[in-house]
Design an enzyme around this catalytic site. Structure first.
Site, PDB file in Angstrom:
ATOM      1  N   GLY A   1       0.853  -1.200   0.000  1.00 57.85           N
ATOM      2  CA  GLY A   1       0.000   0.000   0.000  1.00 57.85           C
ATOM      3  C   GLY A   1       0.878   1.234   0.000  1.00 57.85           C
TER       4      GLY A   1
ATOM      5  N   HIS B   1     -23.213  19.074  18.719  1.00 52.68           N
ATOM      6  CA  HIS B   1     -24.581  18.577  18.552  1.00 52.68           C
ATOM      7  C   HIS B   1     -24.994  17.605  19.659  1.00 52.68           C
ATOM      8  CE1 HIS B   1     -24.214  20.203  14.466  1.00 52.68           C
ATOM      9  NE2 HIS B   1     -25.531  20.154  14.401  1.00 52.68           N
TER      10      HIS B   1
ATOM     11  N   GLU C   1      -4.551   7.888  -0.995  1.00 49.67           N
ATOM     12  CA  GLU C   1      -3.630   8.771  -1.732  1.00 49.67           C
ATOM     13  C   GLU C   1      -2.512   9.303  -0.829  1.00 49.67           C
ATOM     14  OE1 GLU C   1      -4.983  11.218  -4.840  1.00 49.67           O
ATOM     15  OE2 GLU C   1      -6.685   9.939  -5.328  1.00 49.67           O
TER      16      GLU C   1
HETATM   17  C1  LIG Z   1     -11.586   3.649   0.269  1.00 44.96           C
HETATM   18  C2  LIG Z   1     -10.220   3.458  -0.336  1.00 44.96           C
HETATM   19  C3  LIG Z   1     -10.046   3.721  -1.679  1.00 44.96           C
HETATM   20  C4  LIG Z   1      -8.782   3.492  -2.281  1.00 44.96           C
HETATM   21  N1  LIG Z   1      -8.638   3.667  -3.635  1.00 44.96           N
HETATM   22  C5  LIG Z   1      -7.501   3.213  -4.245  1.00 44.96           C
HETATM   23  C6  LIG Z   1      -7.410   3.159  -5.686  1.00 44.96           C
HETATM   24  O1  LIG Z   1      -8.328   3.586  -6.416  1.00 44.96           O
HETATM   25  N2  LIG Z   1      -6.312   2.625  -6.251  1.00 44.96           N
HETATM   26  C7  LIG Z   1      -5.264   2.151  -5.503  1.00 44.96           C
HETATM   27  O2  LIG Z   1      -4.293   1.683  -6.097  1.00 44.96           O
HETATM   28  N3  LIG Z   1      -5.305   2.200  -4.138  1.00 44.96           N
HETATM   29  C8  LIG Z   1      -6.404   2.705  -3.494  1.00 44.96           C
HETATM   30  N4  LIG Z   1      -6.479   2.719  -2.108  1.00 44.96           N
HETATM   31  C9  LIG Z   1      -5.347   2.225  -1.334  1.00 44.96           C
HETATM   32  C10 LIG Z   1      -4.686   3.283  -0.467  1.00 44.96           C
HETATM   33  O3  LIG Z   1      -3.928   4.145  -1.260  1.00 44.96           O
HETATM   34  C11 LIG Z   1      -3.874   2.571   0.608  1.00 44.96           C
HETATM   35  O4  LIG Z   1      -4.801   1.974   1.514  1.00 44.96           O
HETATM   36  C12 LIG Z   1      -2.943   3.491   1.347  1.00 44.96           C
HETATM   37  O5  LIG Z   1      -1.910   3.927   0.505  1.00 44.96           O
HETATM   38  C13 LIG Z   1      -2.336   2.832   2.579  1.00 44.96           C
HETATM   39  O6  LIG Z   1      -1.835   1.578   2.300  1.00 44.96           O
HETATM   40  P1  LIG Z   1      -2.210   0.318   3.217  1.00 44.96           P
HETATM   41  O7  LIG Z   1      -3.674   0.309   3.396  1.00 44.96           O
HETATM   42  O8  LIG Z   1      -1.573  -0.892   2.644  1.00 44.96           O
HETATM   43  O9  LIG Z   1      -1.554   0.635   4.618  1.00 44.96           O
HETATM   44  P2  LIG Z   1      -0.056   0.313   5.026  1.00 44.96           P
HETATM   45  O10 LIG Z   1       0.880   0.792   3.979  1.00 44.96           O
HETATM   46  O11 LIG Z   1       0.053  -1.112   5.419  1.00 44.96           O
HETATM   47  O12 LIG Z   1       0.096   1.200   6.316  1.00 44.96           O
HETATM   48  C14 LIG Z   1      -0.437   0.843   7.579  1.00 44.96           C
HETATM   49  C15 LIG Z   1      -0.077   1.943   8.573  1.00 44.96           C
HETATM   50  O13 LIG Z   1       1.349   2.056   8.691  1.00 44.96           O
HETATM   51  C16 LIG Z   1       1.750   3.374   8.375  1.00 44.96           C
HETATM   52  N5  LIG Z   1       3.050   3.327   7.684  1.00 44.96           N
HETATM   53  C17 LIG Z   1       3.346   2.641   6.565  1.00 44.96           C
HETATM   54  N6  LIG Z   1       4.627   2.862   6.222  1.00 44.96           N
HETATM   55  C18 LIG Z   1       5.125   3.736   7.136  1.00 44.96           C
HETATM   56  C19 LIG Z   1       6.384   4.383   7.314  1.00 44.96           C
HETATM   57  N7  LIG Z   1       7.399   4.194   6.472  1.00 44.96           N
HETATM   58  N8  LIG Z   1       6.530   5.222   8.368  1.00 44.96           N
HETATM   59  C20 LIG Z   1       5.510   5.425   9.231  1.00 44.96           C
HETATM   60  N9  LIG Z   1       4.301   4.849   9.121  1.00 44.96           N
HETATM   61  C21 LIG Z   1       4.116   4.020   8.084  1.00 44.96           C
HETATM   62  C22 LIG Z   1       0.652   3.932   7.478  1.00 44.96           C
HETATM   63  O14 LIG Z   1       0.654   5.341   7.464  1.00 44.96           O
HETATM   64  C23 LIG Z   1      -0.576   3.325   8.116  1.00 44.96           C
HETATM   65  O15 LIG Z   1      -0.931   4.086   9.238  1.00 44.96           O
HETATM   66  C24 LIG Z   1      -7.702   3.016  -1.480  1.00 44.96           C
HETATM   67  C25 LIG Z   1      -7.885   2.809  -0.112  1.00 44.96           C
HETATM   68  C26 LIG Z   1      -9.125   3.003   0.469  1.00 44.96           C
HETATM   69  C27 LIG Z   1      -9.295   2.725   1.928  1.00 44.96           C
END
Ligand SMILES: Cc1cc2nc3c(=O)[nH]c(=O)nc-3n(C[C@H](O)[C@H](O)[C@H](O)COP(=O)(O)OP(=O)(O)OC[C@H]3O[C@@H](n4cnc5c(N)ncnc54)[C@H](O)[C@@H]3O)c2cc1C
Length: 422
Positions: A167, A371, A396
């Site tokens: 992600g 509220h 994003e």
């Molecule tokens: C409703 C929704 C719509 C989306 N739409 C799209 C889309 O159209 N296309 C697409 O490709 N993706 C999409 N996404 C994916 C989205 O971009 C990812 O969920 C996001 O980038 C976070 O990745 P992850 O969920 O794997 O979290 P992770 O990367 O696993 O992160 C988990 C936690 O660890 C933290 N973390 C990770 N790395 C670090 C670091 N180096 N230092 C400190 N903290 C860190 C993160 O900030 C987060 O709090 C969507 C997500 C959602 C929920």
């Protein structure tokens, strides 16, 4: 010299206005070096959208809320199209789509101003005529099949880079594309893909050279649904959900590559970086409306013989929210202004995205608190916004990833804490 006089002298020495001999009128005619105003055209467009939202969108809110409570879409496809056609008849079509493609060809500042107005309602409306920025770099043939139908709204796209194991760390994607003669065979899984269950085609990112990975070994493919990829909706705490996509030996011709082989990661970053100012712009509009709702409530809700608006605890919530909204407005508009000027806006965009996500969540929480119990119910849209705005801190680029980007830019000397003014 008494302290007050000393202060006056220091001010006189520092003040450029005291030192130059021009009158305020002269300064205006010479043109200020900083202009925080909108042009007549920007104001006209903003006002048109403001009226459209007030007259056409806001009245739909009770019905949208009711349907969403039943688990249905807030607007049917026909209703959305009806609204979009109405807007189109006044020229509002493809806000940032170039005029050569039938759009308005507006810049980032106007797009942000429009997004702020649209954000004032939770009704899921957007103007028609937009297409993913990276589709504009498609070949002429691909533009015919993908770009033009997307602009016209007859085909829907989705953007797929995120995977169950990748992600924030998008460079870690594992979905692969293997070349076989004139074809590529795609295998892998994508997740959280917005519009993934409704899309007619996907812009999917796959590893085409494992050795190089994200540094020249990732390629973007345009893949129609009938090539065989499948999608499953993912339930979320918001009113609509993304989807998980599965690619199992999905075959596409070599001509399905978008851009160049091995240059997919740059395309993905261009898509993601297209408008980090747009998400906080929408949230900003929502916050304006929420604080207005909160103030209205506070003026009318009486406790212990007085409206709660008379209490300092509530007034401070209003004041803090207003300051944060104003700060967010300038972060968003500065980032958009930089985009229009061709200035590297990545630092400003990350700042707008981070601040917007954090502050919008604090503001909606305060308004819910004002509220009381009613804020927690589903009779009002506050809890809906509360759930929707939570996403802004995740997709994003999460808060943490924006902070990482901002700090890295500073520590590596790509940006300074003095901002773009230097
Ligand atoms: C409703 C929704 C719509 C989306 N739409 C799209 C889309 O159209 N296309 C697409 O490709 N993706 C999409 N996404 C994916 C989205 O971009 C990812 O969920 C996001 O980038 C976070 O990745 P992850 O969920 O794997 O979290 P992770 O990367 O696993 O992160 C988990 C936690 O660890 C933290 N973390 C990770 N790395 C670090 C670091 N180096 N230092 C400190 N903290 C860190 C993160 O900030 C987060 O709090 C969507 C997500 C959602 C929920």
């Amino acid at each position: 010299m008494p302290p007050a006089d000393r202060r006056h002298t220091a001010y006189a020495r520092c003040s450029t206005h005291e030192n130059d001999r021009t009158t305020p009128a002269d300064r205006t005619t010479k043109g200020p070096t900083m202009d925080f105003d909108l042009s007549a055209e920007e104001r006209e467009i903003r006002d048109w959208v403001r009226t459209f939202v007030r007259k056409e969108i806001v009245p739909l809110e009770p019905q949208v809320l009711e349907r969403e409570r039943r688990g249905e879409r807030g607007l049917t496809a026909d209703e959305l199209k009806g609204l979009q056609d109405k807007a189109r008849s006044s020229g509002f079509f493809g806000i940032q789509t170039p005029e050569s493609h039938g759009g308005m060809g507006q810049g980032a500042v106007v797009a942000a101003l429009i997004e702020i107005e649209l954000g004032r309602s939770f009704v899921p409306f957007r103007f028609a005529g937009e297409a993913d920025n990276i589709l504009f770099s498609a070949t002429e043939e691909q533009q015919e099949t993908y770009l033009r139908p997307t602009i016209e709204g007859t085909r829907k796209s989705c953007f797929a880079i995120t995977e169950p194991g990748a992600g924030s760390d998008a460079r870690a994607i594992r979905t692969s594309a293997r070349r076989e003669g004139d074809e590529w065979v795609i295998n892998g899984e994508k997740t959280f893909i917005t519009g993934g269950h409704e899309a007619d085609f996907v812009m999917v990112f796959a590893v085409t050279d494992k050795e190089k990975g994200a540094d020249g070994g990732v390629t973007c493919f345009l893949v129609d649904r009938d090539r065989g990829w499948t999608s499953t909706p993912i339930d979320t705490m918001g009113e609509w959900g993304p989807a998980a996509l599965v690619f199992e030996d999905v075959r596409v011709p070599h001509s399905a590559i978008l851009g160049e082989e091995g240059k997919g990661f740059e395309l993905a970053m261009r898509w993601i970086g297209k408008g980090r100012y747009m998400l906080p712009a929408r949230a900003l509009g929502s916050c304006e409306r929420l604080v207005e709702m909160g103030m209205e409530w506070a003026r009318n809700r009486v406790t212990f013989g007085q409206p709660i608006a008379e209490r300092q605890a509530i007034q401070w919530m209003v004041a803090d929210s207003a300051v944060e909204i104003e700060a967010l407005r300038w972060l968003v508009l500065t980032a958009a202004w930089q985009v229009d000027r061709g200035i590297d806006s990545r630092q400003s965009q990350s700042m707008a995205k981070l601040y917007g996500g954090v502050k919008a969540n604090e503001i909606v929480d305060r308004v819910l608190q004002m509220h009381g119990g009613m804020g927690y119910t589903r009779e009002l849209p506050v809890e809906r916004w509360y759930r929707e705005l939570r996403l802004l801190r995740i997709y994003e680029g999460t808060d943490e990833i924006q902070r990482r980007t901002i700090a890295r830019n500073l520590l590596k000397g790509h940006a300074t804490v003095r901002g773009h003014l230097g």
